[in-house]
Design an enzyme around this catalytic site. Sequence first.
Site, PDB file in Angstrom:
ATOM      1  N   LYS A 288       0.855  -1.211   0.000  1.00 28.04           N
ATOM      2  CA  LYS A 288       0.000   0.000   0.000  1.00 28.04           C
ATOM      3  C   LYS A 288       0.881   1.248   0.000  1.00 28.04           C
ATOM      4  O   LYS A 288       0.647   2.185  -0.769  1.00 28.04           O
ATOM      5  CB  LYS A 288      -0.869   0.011   1.250  1.00 28.04           C
ATOM      6  CG  LYS A 288      -1.564   1.327   1.535  1.00 28.04           C
ATOM      7  CD  LYS A 288      -2.426   1.319   2.769  1.00 28.04           C
ATOM      8  CE  LYS A 288      -1.677   1.543   4.037  1.00 28.04           C
ATOM      9  NZ  LYS A 288      -1.365   2.963   4.339  1.00 28.04           N
ATOM     10  N   ASN A 289       1.922   1.234   0.829  1.00 23.66           N
ATOM     11  CA  ASN A 289       2.729   2.445   1.014  1.00 23.66           C
ATOM     12  C   ASN A 289       3.753   2.661  -0.090  1.00 23.66           C
ATOM     13  O   ASN A 289       4.479   3.655  -0.071  1.00 23.66           O
ATOM     14  CB  ASN A 289       3.383   2.443   2.397  1.00 23.66           C
ATOM     15  CG  ASN A 289       2.344   2.614   3.494  1.00 23.66           C
ATOM     16  OD1 ASN A 289       1.172   2.932   3.204  1.00 23.66           O
ATOM     17  ND2 ASN A 289       2.731   2.367   4.719  1.00 23.66           N
TER      18      ASN A 289
ATOM     19  N   ARG B  13      -4.277  10.741   4.524  1.00 27.24           N
ATOM     20  CA  ARG B  13      -3.186  11.711   4.638  1.00 27.24           C
ATOM     21  C   ARG B  13      -2.212  11.591   3.467  1.00 27.24           C
ATOM     22  O   ARG B  13      -1.558  12.564   3.086  1.00 27.24           O
ATOM     23  CB  ARG B  13      -2.414  11.505   5.924  1.00 27.24           C
ATOM     24  CG  ARG B  13      -3.249  11.400   7.153  1.00 27.24           C
ATOM     25  CD  ARG B  13      -2.382  11.199   8.327  1.00 27.24           C
ATOM     26  NE  ARG B  13      -1.393  12.245   8.423  1.00 27.24           N
ATOM     27  CZ  ARG B  13      -1.653  13.471   8.845  1.00 27.24           C
ATOM     28  NH1 ARG B  13      -2.891  13.788   9.173  1.00 27.24           N
ATOM     29  NH2 ARG B  13      -0.720  14.380   8.901  1.00 27.24           N
TER      30      ARG B  13
ATOM     31  N   CYS C 257      -4.950  13.194  13.135  1.00 26.92           N
ATOM     32  CA  CYS C 257      -4.925  11.753  12.844  1.00 26.92           C
ATOM     33  C   CYS C 257      -4.857  11.062  14.203  1.00 26.92           C
ATOM     34  O   CYS C 257      -4.280  11.561  15.143  1.00 26.92           O
ATOM     35  CB  CYS C 257      -3.680  11.438  12.001  1.00 26.92           C
ATOM     36  SG  CYS C 257      -3.323   9.675  11.908  1.00 26.92           S
TER      37      CYS C 257
ATOM     38  N   ARG D 110       1.263  14.472  13.133  1.00 26.20           N
ATOM     39  CA  ARG D 110       1.716  14.219  11.760  1.00 26.20           C
ATOM     40  C   ARG D 110       1.740  15.493  10.902  1.00 26.20           C
ATOM     41  O   ARG D 110       1.036  15.631   9.917  1.00 26.20           O
ATOM     42  CB  ARG D 110       0.862  13.137  11.112  1.00 26.20           C
ATOM     43  CG  ARG D 110       0.922  11.826  11.890  1.00 26.20           C
ATOM     44  CD  ARG D 110       0.108  10.740  11.263  1.00 26.20           C
ATOM     45  NE  ARG D 110       0.759  10.208  10.058  1.00 26.20           N
ATOM     46  CZ  ARG D 110       0.207   9.232   9.323  1.00 26.20           C
ATOM     47  NH1 ARG D 110      -0.967   8.735   9.644  1.00 26.20           N
ATOM     48  NH2 ARG D 110       0.842   8.777   8.252  1.00 26.20           N
TER      49      ARG D 110
ATOM     50  N   ASP E 172       4.732   0.478  11.901  1.00 22.71           N
ATOM     51  CA  ASP E 172       3.495  -0.131  11.383  1.00 22.71           C
ATOM     52  C   ASP E 172       3.332  -1.584  11.801  1.00 22.71           C
ATOM     53  O   ASP E 172       2.310  -2.195  11.499  1.00 22.71           O
ATOM     54  CB  ASP E 172       3.449  -0.037   9.844  1.00 22.71           C
ATOM     55  CG  ASP E 172       3.318   1.387   9.386  1.00 22.71           C
ATOM     56  OD1 ASP E 172       3.503   1.640   8.186  1.00 22.71           O
ATOM     57  OD2 ASP E 172       3.054   2.257  10.224  1.00 22.71           O
TER      58      ASP E 172
ATOM     59  N   ILE F 201       8.242   6.697  16.822  1.00 22.12           N
ATOM     60  CA  ILE F 201       7.896   7.439  15.602  1.00 22.12           C
ATOM     61  C   ILE F 201       6.672   8.328  15.785  1.00 22.12           C
ATOM     62  O   ILE F 201       6.678   9.503  15.442  1.00 22.12           O
ATOM     63  CB  ILE F 201       7.660   6.465  14.409  1.00 22.12           C
ATOM     64  CG1 ILE F 201       8.863   5.536  14.226  1.00 22.12           C
ATOM     65  CG2 ILE F 201       7.312   7.233  13.143  1.00 22.12           C
ATOM     66  CD1 ILE F 201      10.129   6.222  13.778  1.00 22.12           C
TER      67      ILE F 201
ATOM     68  N   ARG G 250      -8.633  -0.311   4.750  1.00 19.08           N
ATOM     69  CA  ARG G 250      -7.759   0.684   4.123  1.00 19.08           C
ATOM     70  C   ARG G 250      -6.441   0.069   3.685  1.00 19.08           C
ATOM     71  O   ARG G 250      -5.813   0.504   2.730  1.00 19.08           O
ATOM     72  CB  ARG G 250      -7.475   1.823   5.104  1.00 19.08           C
ATOM     73  CG  ARG G 250      -8.672   2.665   5.449  1.00 19.08           C
ATOM     74  CD  ARG G 250      -8.262   3.886   6.199  1.00 19.08           C
ATOM     75  NE  ARG G 250      -7.210   4.612   5.480  1.00 19.08           N
ATOM     76  CZ  ARG G 250      -6.649   5.717   5.933  1.00 19.08           C
ATOM     77  NH1 ARG G 250      -7.012   6.222   7.086  1.00 19.08           N
ATOM     78  NH2 ARG G 250      -5.712   6.332   5.239  1.00 19.08           N
TER      79      ARG G 250
HETATM   80  C1  EPZ Z   1       4.375   6.844   6.231  1.00 14.51           C
HETATM   81  O1  EPZ Z   1       3.640   7.912   6.809  1.00 14.51           O
HETATM   82  C2  EPZ Z   1       3.413   5.674   6.142  1.00 14.51           C
HETATM   83  N1  EPZ Z   1       2.285   6.004   5.278  1.00 14.51           N
HETATM   84  C3  EPZ Z   1       2.920   5.309   7.535  1.00 14.51           C
HETATM   85  O2  EPZ Z   1       2.110   4.147   7.409  1.00 14.51           O
HETATM   86  C4  EPZ Z   1       4.118   4.966   8.411  1.00 14.51           C
HETATM   87  O3  EPZ Z   1       3.685   4.702   9.719  1.00 14.51           O
HETATM   88  C5  EPZ Z   1       5.109   6.139   8.420  1.00 14.51           C
HETATM   89  O4  EPZ Z   1       5.488   6.471   7.060  1.00 14.51           O
HETATM   90  C6  EPZ Z   1       6.378   5.825   9.191  1.00 14.51           C
HETATM   91  O5  EPZ Z   1       7.014   4.714   8.631  1.00 14.51           O
HETATM   92  C7  EPZ Z   1       2.454   5.941   3.936  1.00 14.51           C
HETATM   93  O6  EPZ Z   1       3.533   5.631   3.435  1.00 14.51           O
HETATM   94  C8  EPZ Z   1       1.262   6.263   3.088  1.00 14.51           C
HETATM   95  P1  EPZ Z   1       6.635  10.124   8.275  1.00 14.51           P
HETATM   96  P2  EPZ Z   1       4.282   9.409   6.823  1.00 14.51           P
HETATM   97  O7  EPZ Z   1       6.557  11.369   7.475  1.00 14.51           O
HETATM   98  O8  EPZ Z   1       4.995   9.652   5.555  1.00 14.51           O
HETATM   99  C9  EPZ Z   1       6.952  13.339  11.706  1.00 14.51           C
HETATM  100  C10 EPZ Z   1       0.254   2.785   7.743  1.00 14.51           C
HETATM  101  O9  EPZ Z   1      -0.181   2.233   8.767  1.00 14.51           O
HETATM  102  N2  EPZ Z   1       6.927  14.313  10.608  1.00 14.51           N
HETATM  103  O10 EPZ Z   1       7.804   9.214   8.089  1.00 14.51           O
HETATM  104  O11 EPZ Z   1       3.209  10.342   7.218  1.00 14.51           O
HETATM  105  C11 EPZ Z   1       5.608  12.662  11.894  1.00 14.51           C
HETATM  106  O12 EPZ Z   1       4.778  13.413  12.739  1.00 14.51           O
HETATM  107  C12 EPZ Z   1       0.727   4.219   7.802  1.00 14.51           C
HETATM  108  O13 EPZ Z   1       0.368   2.216   6.621  1.00 14.51           O
HETATM  109  C13 EPZ Z   1       7.129  15.655  10.895  1.00 14.51           C
HETATM  110  O14 EPZ Z   1       7.310  16.050  12.043  1.00 14.51           O
HETATM  111  O15 EPZ Z   1       5.320   9.248   8.018  1.00 14.51           O
HETATM  112  C14 EPZ Z   1       5.985  11.343  12.519  1.00 14.51           C
HETATM  113  O16 EPZ Z   1       6.124  11.528  13.903  1.00 14.51           O
HETATM  114  C15 EPZ Z   1       0.492   4.831   9.173  1.00 14.51           C
HETATM  115  N3  EPZ Z   1       7.112  16.550   9.875  1.00 14.51           N
HETATM  116  C16 EPZ Z   1       7.357  11.032  11.904  1.00 14.51           C
HETATM  117  O17 EPZ Z   1       7.846  12.269  11.369  1.00 14.51           O
HETATM  118  C17 EPZ Z   1       6.901  16.167   8.573  1.00 14.51           C
HETATM  119  O18 EPZ Z   1       6.909  17.035   7.667  1.00 14.51           O
HETATM  120  C18 EPZ Z   1       7.323  10.018  10.796  1.00 14.51           C
HETATM  121  O19 EPZ Z   1       6.449  10.500   9.814  1.00 14.51           O
HETATM  122  C19 EPZ Z   1       6.689  14.789   8.305  1.00 14.51           C
HETATM  123  C20 EPZ Z   1       6.716  13.886   9.338  1.00 14.51           C
END
Ligand code: EPZ
Length: 420
Positions: free
Chosen positions: A22-23, A94, A118, A123, A307, A329, A399
């Site tokens: 999915k991701n 998102r 969320c 996030r 995840d 995370i 989802r």
């Molecule tokens: C991706 O989300 C995945 N989603 C998430 O999977 C996964 O949990 C996550 O990466 C971490 O591996 C998809 O790929 C569609 P991040 P993403 O940006 O990109 C902070 C699932 O269950 N952050 O790596 O949103 C954020 O708050 C989903 O399939 C900032 O502070 O994750 C978080 O604490 C859930 N500023 C951390 O970084 C930003 O601009 C990791 O977020 C971006 C992120």
Amino acid sequence: MDRIRIRGGRPLSGSILIGGAKNAALPLMAAGLLTNERLTLSNVPLLADIATMTSLIAQHGVAVEPLDDAGRSLSIGGTIDNTEAPYDIVRKMRASVLVLGPLLARAGEAQVSLPGGCNIGTRPIDLHLKGLEQMGAVIRLEGGYVHATAPRGLHGASILLTMPSVGATENLLMAASLADGRTVIANAAREPEISDLARCLVAMGARIEGIGSDRLTVEGVSRLHGAQHAIVPDRIETGTYACAAAITGGELLLRHAQLEHLGAVARVLAEAGVEVTEQADGLMVRRLNGLHGADAMTEPYPGFPTDMQAQYMALMSVAEGAAMLTETIFENRFMHVPELNRLGARVNVHGASAIVRGVPALSGAPVMASDLRASASLVLAGLAARGETMVSRVYHLDRGYEAMERKLATCGAEIERVEG
Ligand code: EPZ
């Protein structure tokens, strides 16, 4: 709203086909906006989030056409005639924010709704926005939307991500592919889904070095062309079904699964007494003897994936001894704990850590899913629990998991979906 009814206690055996990730599929679909030509994606999982991304891309005027009856192959391409990603779509998923980079790169502007809250954390998308500004975008936040323009196009930049954000790395990688000049993304996320996106972009004509590393160097090109790309198997679906084999004391062949992408999960499972072995077309997972508690801390790839935290917690709830699970995370990813405790688990949360004290057996009860991976965790617990477990709000599950109850039922689980 559909529910899933499980009568637990049956060891699973058989094989499960692991679908496309999915991701990976979501950013790859957004990459379809980077060219007028047709990007063909195969091994597409049939998920609610894919349908949402399809409607978002269609909203931009770009056709997403299924090439087979099931929709496992999609052809994406066309002219962008609308650069708005509306709130009613973004709030559902998102990952919609991943159209921001492509829209800016191709159309020179984007109006993307801020994702809003969320369940698992705030996030923010500040890293996406800062990186795009370094590439020349002018960004204004107004009315709950990101208003971004690139009046003179995007140009290369040297970007250091303060944290290895998956989404920020993907947005910036796609934007940099069409920017003027060289972009370096340092402290880039290294998840396999990002490498899959990068390989697809290269097939479309992008020039990217450092794929798989935390430093990506992109030489922008003036245009990208069409390509065919098969989506990488889903490592989180793999880990989830590995936990299903382990929690039921069964044995599953996970076809198409890749051991390299399961990395840290396989190592932690081995410590807990679960054997994961490579076979010709996938991974064989079985519990050797008893399950014992093994700690896990979530980290960016190649560490233990956030995840997988909820699913692993379900497994640890019936292990001998205790396990400490630390979530580094997201700030609120323990909503499955009270529901697992309703099934008889003994989990205590202290800040970012949860101590799980294994119990001899769980007992079935009605429980409620709160997010995608929490719902998977509850299904896993139900597979092991004595009696009946009814999981409600399984739209969360749909989802990210294709036909989970069917896949489990073919391996001996007593599980069914209750419509409505
Ligand atoms: C991706 O989300 C995945 N989603 C998430 O999977 C996964 O949990 C996550 O990466 C971490 O591996 C998809 O790929 C569609 P991040 P993403 O940006 O990109 C902070 C699932 O269950 N952050 O790596 O949103 C954020 O708050 C989903 O399939 C900032 O502070 O994750 C978080 O604490 C859930 N500023 C951390 O970084 C930003 O601009 C990791 O977020 C971006 C992120």
